[in-house]
Design a protein around this motif. Structure first.
Motif: not given
Length: 506
Positions: A97, A101-102, A105, A108, A117, A119, A122
């Motif tokens: 990932l 993403e980490n 986690l 999200e 998601l 993205q 994020t």
């Protein structure tokens, strides 16, 4: 001090695993907005207590109050929901990932109520967080592409970004260089000023004095006491931890330096360029520098773990090639790697198997393993290195960090090397085990072994080395002699200056 002053109050906590009493009527009080150190040797009970705080273990007896309310935490997700997060010493990122993403986690960003998601959001949010730490890594980078130090920083950033009221940091600087450590300390001071509490677990006593307000000491599963850091000396801390004085953590003994064993000329590869040095029988040659300066990369190439682009490796006067670790071992070079759990041990296999693994071809050339001979030889080495274990048949995961490191040492010593590379050999071990490992190093040097020592702890590399080579950005930027350290001509400051690119002083 009243209950309203405390963010965490552990009362009379006991926990047993089978016949082993890990915690015995332990109490701990952590104030709001303080940095509270936990000290103790490996196996003292610190980690078990923190796992109870995080809900990874259930206490057999006792109670936990968080922010004045009695709570029973049933897992890390529940701990996070009430405002507790933990940065573990043994990193466990999701390697495939991304950094973004980490960090997010299990929390999200999605498109409104949609399960899909978001993205873009994020990535943008992660970039803001990374910028606030001045951390130059892309949110889109996969975790497996990062160094250990970079992964450690991502874990720290993740914990801070959860807006927790209590953050547990277990050996957070074990993979960080001086600059990254200072950046972490700035973050800790900022969190403290905002009323966030930190439980800080570290074997590096100098860090306790620099960043912590109070310190609680554990020994053999029992609570020993709590002191204001300003009111306790280093020697008093060590005495509380081990129950007796440890007179010398760096027991370096002078031994005759023999003939040249290893010489490298013009080594270049990924992360290092034009490296040349020699090491002699009985010599401990230290390597200092910032994390990522090329020290470990050079050693990995010498040991055959990474490809060498150019240069020569000359062992006992003969040029050799180390295409892989197997060929390096066969020719007399062994390496204790930086991450013992990733590269050094099979945690769920017996101690005996871990110790004999690298030397099996040498001791058992036939198709069958001579089990009695294997056990006899392992037992002899384990006794010499004083590995403390219930049985050689116990799994390696059951050992303390210091004893795990001794198992790794035995594994490589059984190959009877001419050159032993030690990359961060005391990382994550307590002060007592550290002194034992240093004594083992001196004993090995006295028997003529040539040792290459990499350490990010300047007191260690200065205290244990006959010479030190200082790395800066993949090149050697100076040589420091032991006599200059003993005379005071060379200090931590002068060595750090060269690690940051300063000029060799004459």
């Amino acid at each position: 001090m009243t209950e309203s002053d405390l963010i965490l109050h552990m009362k009379g906590i006991s926990k047993a695993f089978g016949g082993t009493q890990a915690l015995d009527d332990v109490s701990l009080e952590v104030r709001k907005g303080e940095v509270h150190a936990l000290l103790g040797e490996n196996g003292a009970g610190k980690s078990t207590l923190m796992k109870i705080v995080m809900g990874l273990h259930r206490a057999d007896k006792g109670e936990m109050l968080f922010n004045g309310e009695k709570v029973v935490v049933r897992g890390p997700a529940e701990a996070l929901s009430i405002g507790i997060s933990m940065i573990h010493q043994e990193l466990n990122p999701e390697p495939y990932l991304t950094v973004a993403e980490n960090i997010f986690l299990k929390r999200e960003h999605t498109h409104g109520r949609s399960p899909f998601l978001n993205q873009k959001e994020t990535i943008a949010e992660t970039q803001k967080i990374l910028d606030s730490f001045n951390f130059p890594v892309s949110p889109r980078a996969e975790m497996q592409s990062l160094t250990v130090a970079q992964m450690q920083m991502v874990e720290i950033i993740k914990a801070v970004s959860c807006n927790s009221r209590l953050i547990i940091m277990d050996e957070p600087t074990s993979s960080l260089d001086m600059e990254e450590t200072n950046r972490l300390f700035e973050t800790i001071r900022d969190l403290r000023s905002k009323g966030v509490s930190i439980i800080y677990i570290s074997h590096r006593l100098e860090e306790i004095f620099e960043i912590c307000d109070r310190v609680s000491v554990f020994r053999d599963g029992r609570y020993i006491g709590t002191k204001n850091v300003a009111d306790v000396s280093r020697d008093e801390m060590i005495s509380m931890m081990v129950g007796h004085e440890v007179s010398n953590i760096f027991p370096k003994t002078d031994v005759p330096i023999g003939k040249e064993v290893l010489r490298v000329e013009g080594l270049s590869g990924k992360g290092f360029n034009d490296i040349s040095f020699t090491v002699h029988a009985g010599e401990i040659l230290g390597f200092s520098g910032l994390v990522g300066s090329g020290r470990s990369e050079t050693m990995r190439a010498i040991f055959g773990m990474d490809r060498l682009a150019s240069g020569k490796i000359i062992l006992e006067g003969r040029e050799i090639r180390t295409k892989n670790p197997k060929s390096a071992i066969r020719q007399g070079i062994s390496m204790v790697t930086e991450d013992r759990k990733l590269y050094g041990l099979m945690l769920n296999r017996p101690i005996l198997e871990n110790m004999s693994l690298a030397s099996l071809p040498k001791y058992h050339p036939g198709p069958l393993i001579a089990l009695k001979r294997e056990r006899k030889q392992v037992g002899e080495y384990a006794q010499k290195i004083t590995v403390k274990a219930s049985s050689l048949d116990a799994d390696a995961i059951s050992l303390s960090g210091g004893n795990q490191q001794k198992v790794v040492l035995v594994k490589w010593l059984m190959t009877e090397p001419k050159v032993l590379i030690l990359d961060e050999p005391t990382r994550g071990v307590d002060v007592g085990a550290k002194a034992e490992i240093h004594k083992i190093m001196c004993d090995l040097a006295s028997k003529g072994l040539a040792i290459l020592l990499i350490s990010s702890e300047l007191p260690e590399v200065m205290g244990m080395s006959d010479r030190i080579l200082v790395y800066h950005e993949g090149r050697i930027n100076g040589e420091v002699m032991r006599e200059d350290i003993l005379s005071g001509k060379e200090t931590q400051e002068t060595i750090l200056d060269r690690a940051f690119g300063g000029t060799q002083k004459t």
